[in-house]
Design an enzyme around this catalytic site. Structure first.
Site, mmCIF file in Angstrom:
data_model
loop_
_atom_site.group_PDB
_atom_site.id
_atom_site.type_symbol
_atom_site.label_atom_id
_atom_site.label_comp_id
_atom_site.label_asym_id
_atom_site.label_seq_id
_atom_site.Cartn_x
_atom_site.Cartn_y
_atom_site.Cartn_z
ATOM 1 N N GLU A 273 -5.682 -5.189 10.648
ATOM 2 C CA GLU A 273 -4.680 -4.142 10.880
ATOM 3 C C GLU A 273 -4.981 -3.418 12.186
ATOM 4 O O GLU A 273 -5.843 -2.523 12.224
ATOM 5 C CB GLU A 273 -4.724 -3.122 9.732
ATOM 6 C CG GLU A 273 -4.335 -3.702 8.389
ATOM 7 C CD GLU A 273 -3.690 -2.638 7.515
ATOM 8 O OE1 GLU A 273 -2.502 -2.784 7.204
ATOM 9 O OE2 GLU A 273 -4.349 -1.654 7.166
ATOM 10 N N GLY B 257 2.202 2.181 10.880
ATOM 11 C CA GLY B 257 3.169 3.267 10.710
ATOM 12 C C GLY B 257 4.047 3.564 11.909
ATOM 13 O O GLY B 257 4.718 4.588 11.937
ATOM 14 N N GLU C 234 -7.207 4.578 7.768
ATOM 15 C CA GLU C 234 -7.014 6.008 7.460
ATOM 16 C C GLU C 234 -8.250 6.587 6.772
ATOM 17 O O GLU C 234 -8.576 7.759 6.947
ATOM 18 C CB GLU C 234 -5.741 6.184 6.607
ATOM 19 C CG GLU C 234 -4.495 5.994 7.464
ATOM 20 C CD GLU C 234 -3.294 5.383 6.749
ATOM 21 O OE1 GLU C 234 -3.266 5.374 5.505
ATOM 22 O OE2 GLU C 234 -2.389 4.889 7.457
ATOM 23 N N HIS D 133 -9.751 1.030 4.775
ATOM 24 C CA HIS D 133 -8.485 1.213 5.508
ATOM 25 C C HIS D 133 -8.746 2.163 6.680
ATOM 26 O O HIS D 133 -9.552 3.094 6.582
ATOM 27 C CB HIS D 133 -7.423 1.788 4.571
ATOM 28 C CG HIS D 133 -6.059 1.775 5.180
ATOM 29 N ND1 HIS D 133 -5.656 2.714 6.103
ATOM 30 C CD2 HIS D 133 -5.026 0.912 5.044
ATOM 31 C CE1 HIS D 133 -4.426 2.435 6.494
ATOM 32 N NE2 HIS D 133 -4.007 1.346 5.869
ATOM 33 N N GLY E 51 2.905 -1.205 4.317
ATOM 34 C CA GLY E 51 2.956 0.210 3.960
ATOM 35 C C GLY E 51 4.393 0.665 3.779
ATOM 36 O O GLY E 51 5.020 0.435 2.734
ATOM 37 N N SER F 228 3.106 -2.283 10.389
ATOM 38 C CA SER F 228 4.540 -2.289 10.665
ATOM 39 C C SER F 228 5.240 -3.617 10.340
ATOM 40 O O SER F 228 6.121 -4.061 11.077
ATOM 41 C CB SER F 228 4.787 -1.874 12.117
ATOM 42 O OG SER F 228 4.405 -0.516 12.280
ATOM 43 N N ASN G 171 0.860 -1.180 0.000
ATOM 44 C CA ASN G 171 0.000 0.000 0.000
ATOM 45 C C ASN G 171 0.899 1.234 0.000
ATOM 46 O O ASN G 171 1.493 1.568 1.026
ATOM 47 C CB ASN G 171 -0.889 -0.042 1.263
ATOM 48 C CG ASN G 171 -1.761 1.177 1.417
ATOM 49 O OD1 ASN G 171 -1.844 2.003 0.504
ATOM 50 N ND2 ASN G 171 -2.422 1.295 2.562
ATOM 51 N N TRP G 172 0.990 1.867 -1.172
ATOM 52 C CA TRP G 172 1.890 3.025 -1.277
ATOM 53 C C TRP G 172 1.261 4.298 -0.706
ATOM 54 O O TRP G 172 1.897 5.355 -0.699
ATOM 55 C CB TRP G 172 2.282 3.257 -2.750
ATOM 56 C CG TRP G 172 3.262 2.245 -3.287
ATOM 57 C CD1 TRP G 172 3.834 1.219 -2.582
ATOM 58 C CD2 TRP G 172 3.767 2.158 -4.627
ATOM 59 N NE1 TRP G 172 4.678 0.501 -3.412
ATOM 60 C CE2 TRP G 172 4.652 1.053 -4.670
ATOM 61 C CE3 TRP G 172 3.568 2.897 -5.787
ATOM 62 C CZ2 TRP G 172 5.333 0.680 -5.829
ATOM 63 C CZ3 TRP G 172 4.244 2.525 -6.946
ATOM 64 C CH2 TRP G 172 5.117 1.433 -6.967
ATOM 65 N N LYS G 173 0.001 4.216 -0.292
ATOM 66 C CA LYS G 173 -0.715 5.362 0.281
ATOM 67 C C LYS G 173 -0.520 6.606 -0.613
ATOM 68 O O LYS G 173 -0.519 6.477 -1.832
ATOM 69 C CB LYS G 173 -0.260 5.611 1.725
ATOM 70 C CG LYS G 173 -0.362 4.344 2.570
ATOM 71 C CD LYS G 173 -0.223 4.579 4.046
ATOM 72 C CE LYS G 173 -0.329 3.242 4.771
ATOM 73 N NZ LYS G 173 -0.339 3.371 6.215
HETATM 74 P P1 PGA Z 1 2.647 0.194 7.709
HETATM 75 O O1 PGA Z 1 1.217 0.424 6.998
HETATM 76 O O2 PGA Z 1 3.205 -1.093 7.142
HETATM 77 O O3 PGA Z 1 3.446 1.387 7.319
HETATM 78 O O4 PGA Z 1 2.382 0.085 9.155
HETATM 79 C C1 PGA Z 1 0.332 -0.635 6.795
HETATM 80 C C2 PGA Z 1 -0.994 -0.136 6.277
HETATM 81 O O5 PGA Z 1 -1.425 0.970 6.657
HETATM 82 O O6 PGA Z 1 -1.654 -0.799 5.483
#
Ligand code: PGA
Length: 268
Positions: free
Chosen positions: A184, A190, A114, A112, A252, A231, A28-30
């Site tokens: 998640e 993150g 976010e 997600h 991510g 993470s 997931n490149w966000k």
């Molecule tokens: P992260 O993000 O690996 O940077 O914790 C994962 C995600 O939000 O899907």
């Protein structure tokens, strides 16, 4: 020959083989890369092959087509980070699942944390998006997970059941469909510090049982994969992917650099 191959790909056996034996790694490149950076990263990954793993990259909407064209030349698949629930219409700023399909996507991340947090996405909204994605022939990657406060209050199981049921209740699922649930825990995304694999295992069991309760007449493992996200990096990935109930990972930060991402895949 191409016809035989396409028939094999649509068969129940292929579907089950894929679900049971291939670990899936979704990047997931966000909104973390610009167009040029996305192009360059896709370019460095284009020839990468991992025979026993399915790799999916989800770039931003703006770089989807370009990244898709690059990845088409190799084995890595394309996904999006969200979609709308309608196929066409006056919905300024939205992107339909059909459009994603046309752009070469096979997967779409939905719900997600976010999006739940910054765009107030509710279980109802996510449910509509899941339905739309499935009818467009996309594989939804439905994200669920508790916040730190919810875990402290002992509400993790309740949240997981509520979010999984909210996204899927009333949806008819059979072996021709494929649905991925990504567990998640919101509080570790993150942070660079994943939860203990045993904690993930317990959450996956709750999700698995919820799926059994929601679809009592289906063989759950033929339709659903349950993956972990939060993470994940090249050091900790194997402690998650080595557990039988964890079918893969959503990554991510550790997917934003070709060398790190390849190392992570090789360690899975
Ligand atoms: P992260 O993000 O690996 O940077 O914790 C994962 C995600 O939000 O899907």
């Amino acid at each position: 020959m191409p016809e035989l191959l396409s028939r094999w790909r649509q068969s129940e056996l292929f579907h089950c083989f894929n679900l049971l034996y291939m670990s899936i790694i979704i990047a997931n490149w966000k909104m973390k890369l610009g167009l040029h950076e996305s192009h360059d990263l896709a370019d460095s990954l284009r020839n990468f092959k991992a025979d026993d793993k399915e790799i999916v990259i989800c770039p931003s909407f703006a770089s989807l087509s370009n990244v898709g064209k690059i990845l088409k030349q190799g084995k890595i698949k394309l996904g999006a980070q969200d979609c709308f629930w309608e196929s066409k219409g006056a919905y300024t700023g939205e992107v339909s699942p059909q459009e994603l399909k046309e752009a070469g996507c096979e997967f779409v991340i939905l719900g997600h944390s976010e999006r739940r947090k910054f765009f107030n996405e509710t279980d109802e909204v996510i449910h509509r998006k899941v339905k739309a994605a499935l009818s467009a022939g996309l594989v939804p990657v439905i994200c669920v997970g508790e916040t730190f406060e919810q875990r402290q209050q002992g509400a993790t199981d309740y949240i997981l059941i509520k979010q999984v049921a909210g996204a899927l209740e009333g949806i008819s699922a059979d072996f021709r469909q494929r649905i991925i649930i990504a567990y998640e825990p919101v509080w570790v995304i993150g942070t660079g510090q994943a939860i203990m694999p045993e904690q993930a295992e317990l959450a996956h069991e709750v999700i698995n049982q919820t799926l059994i309760d929601l679809f009592p007449s289906q063989s759950i493992r033929k339709i659903f994969s349950i993956i972990y996200g939060g993470s994940i990096d090249s050091e900790n990935i194997f402690s998650f992917t080595s557990l039988p109930i964890i079918d893969g990972v959503l990554v991510g930060a550790a997917s934003l650099n070709a060398k790190d991402f390849i190392e992570l895949i090789n360690n899975a």
